[in-house]
Enzyme design. Structure first.
Site, PDB file in Angstrom:
ATOM      1  N   ASN A  42       0.847  -1.200   0.000  1.00  0.00           N
ATOM      2  CA  ASN A  42       0.000   0.000   0.000  1.00  0.00           C
ATOM      3  C   ASN A  42       0.878   1.244   0.000  1.00  0.00           C
ATOM      4  O   ASN A  42       1.940   1.286   0.640  1.00  0.00           O
ATOM      5  CB  ASN A  42      -1.003  -0.008   1.151  1.00  0.00           C
ATOM      6  CG  ASN A  42      -0.394  -0.225   2.521  1.00  0.00           C
ATOM      7  OD1 ASN A  42       0.646  -0.867   2.666  1.00  0.00           O
ATOM      8  ND2 ASN A  42      -1.034   0.302   3.549  1.00  0.00           N
ATOM      9  N   GLU A  44       0.407   5.230   0.596  1.00  0.00           N
ATOM     10  CA  GLU A  44      -0.533   6.246   1.072  1.00  0.00           C
ATOM     11  C   GLU A  44      -0.131   7.647   0.620  1.00  0.00           C
ATOM     12  O   GLU A  44       0.963   7.865   0.076  1.00  0.00           O
ATOM     13  CB  GLU A  44      -0.625   6.173   2.607  1.00  0.00           C
ATOM     14  CG  GLU A  44      -1.171   4.831   3.058  1.00  0.00           C
ATOM     15  CD  GLU A  44      -1.454   4.739   4.543  1.00  0.00           C
ATOM     16  OE1 GLU A  44      -0.965   5.584   5.322  1.00  0.00           O
ATOM     17  OE2 GLU A  44      -2.179   3.792   4.931  1.00  0.00           O
ATOM     18  N   GLU A  55      -2.874  -4.707  -3.117  1.00  0.00           N
ATOM     19  CA  GLU A  55      -3.334  -5.606  -4.180  1.00  0.00           C
ATOM     20  C   GLU A  55      -3.338  -4.903  -5.534  1.00  0.00           C
ATOM     21  O   GLU A  55      -2.893  -5.451  -6.537  1.00  0.00           O
ATOM     22  CB  GLU A  55      -4.750  -6.117  -3.892  1.00  0.00           C
ATOM     23  CG  GLU A  55      -4.918  -6.810  -2.565  1.00  0.00           C
ATOM     24  CD  GLU A  55      -5.386  -5.839  -1.482  1.00  0.00           C
ATOM     25  OE1 GLU A  55      -4.686  -4.840  -1.220  1.00  0.00           O
ATOM     26  OE2 GLU A  55      -6.442  -6.099  -0.898  1.00  0.00           O
ATOM     27  N   CYS A  86     -10.264  -5.025   0.123  1.00  0.00           N
ATOM     28  CA  CYS A  86     -11.316  -4.009   0.087  1.00  0.00           C
ATOM     29  C   CYS A  86     -12.142  -4.152  -1.191  1.00  0.00           C
ATOM     30  O   CYS A  86     -11.759  -4.843  -2.143  1.00  0.00           O
ATOM     31  CB  CYS A  86     -10.724  -2.604   0.199  1.00  0.00           C
ATOM     32  SG  CYS A  86     -10.078  -1.954  -1.354  1.00  0.00           S
ATOM     33  N   CYS A  89     -10.430  -3.189  -4.564  1.00  0.00           N
ATOM     34  CA  CYS A  89      -9.485  -4.207  -5.054  1.00  0.00           C
ATOM     35  C   CYS A  89     -10.235  -5.425  -5.580  1.00  0.00           C
ATOM     36  O   CYS A  89      -9.808  -6.041  -6.564  1.00  0.00           O
ATOM     37  CB  CYS A  89      -8.516  -4.595  -3.948  1.00  0.00           C
ATOM     38  SG  CYS A  89      -7.372  -3.256  -3.553  1.00  0.00           S
TER      39      CYS A  89
END
Ligand code: THU
Length: 126
Positions: A42, A44, A55, A86, A89
């Site tokens: 990830n 951010e 992902e 999520c 994804c």
């Protein structure tokens, strides 16, 4: 490739997580039909919605290298249960028909599901 190997790759990429805001590190790795593995984490941003999940990072890396056919994706985070992807994804997994999703956590728990189980009634075409 065995599930545990793909999980190990996801775990390695989790270490690259750029998550200064949530402090929640996620790693992912996709296995292509050609047998190649692409990892992601990830990433951010201070403008929170700009964040990219692990992902999607992994999938987009693979697609941008010319890969469009996938065997599986693994993801891992430090969650009580195996980390579940999520909704955004899941929609991207539907787009590229990734048939197998391997969810893991740092304790070693693993849950494997099919794309249909993860994303029933998915929007696919218009
Ligand atoms: N995150 C992922 O990388 N994958 C998911 O499926 C769920 C959420 C990230 C996004 C954000 O950086 C952090 O986890 C907290 O939501």
């Amino acid at each position: 490739m065995e599930d545990k190997e793909l999980i190990a790759a996801a775990k390695k990429y989790r270490e690259f997580s750029y998550s200064p805001y949530s402090k929640f590190k996620v790693g992912a790795a996709v296995l292509t039909k050609k047998g190649n593995v692409y990892g992601g984490c990830n990433v951010e941003n201070s403008s929170f919605p700009m964040t990219n999940c692990a992902e999607r990072t992994a999938i987009f890396k693979a697609v941008s290298e010319g890969e469009r056919e996938f065997e599986a994706i693994a993801l891992i985070a430090d969650t009580p249960e195996p980390c579940s992807p999520c909704g955004a994804c899941r929609q991207v997994m539907v787009e590229f028909k990734i048939p197998k999703i391997i969810m893991a956590n740092m304790k070693g728990d693993v849950q494997v599901v099919t794309l249909e189980e993860l994303m029933p009634y998915a929007f696919t075409e218009f």
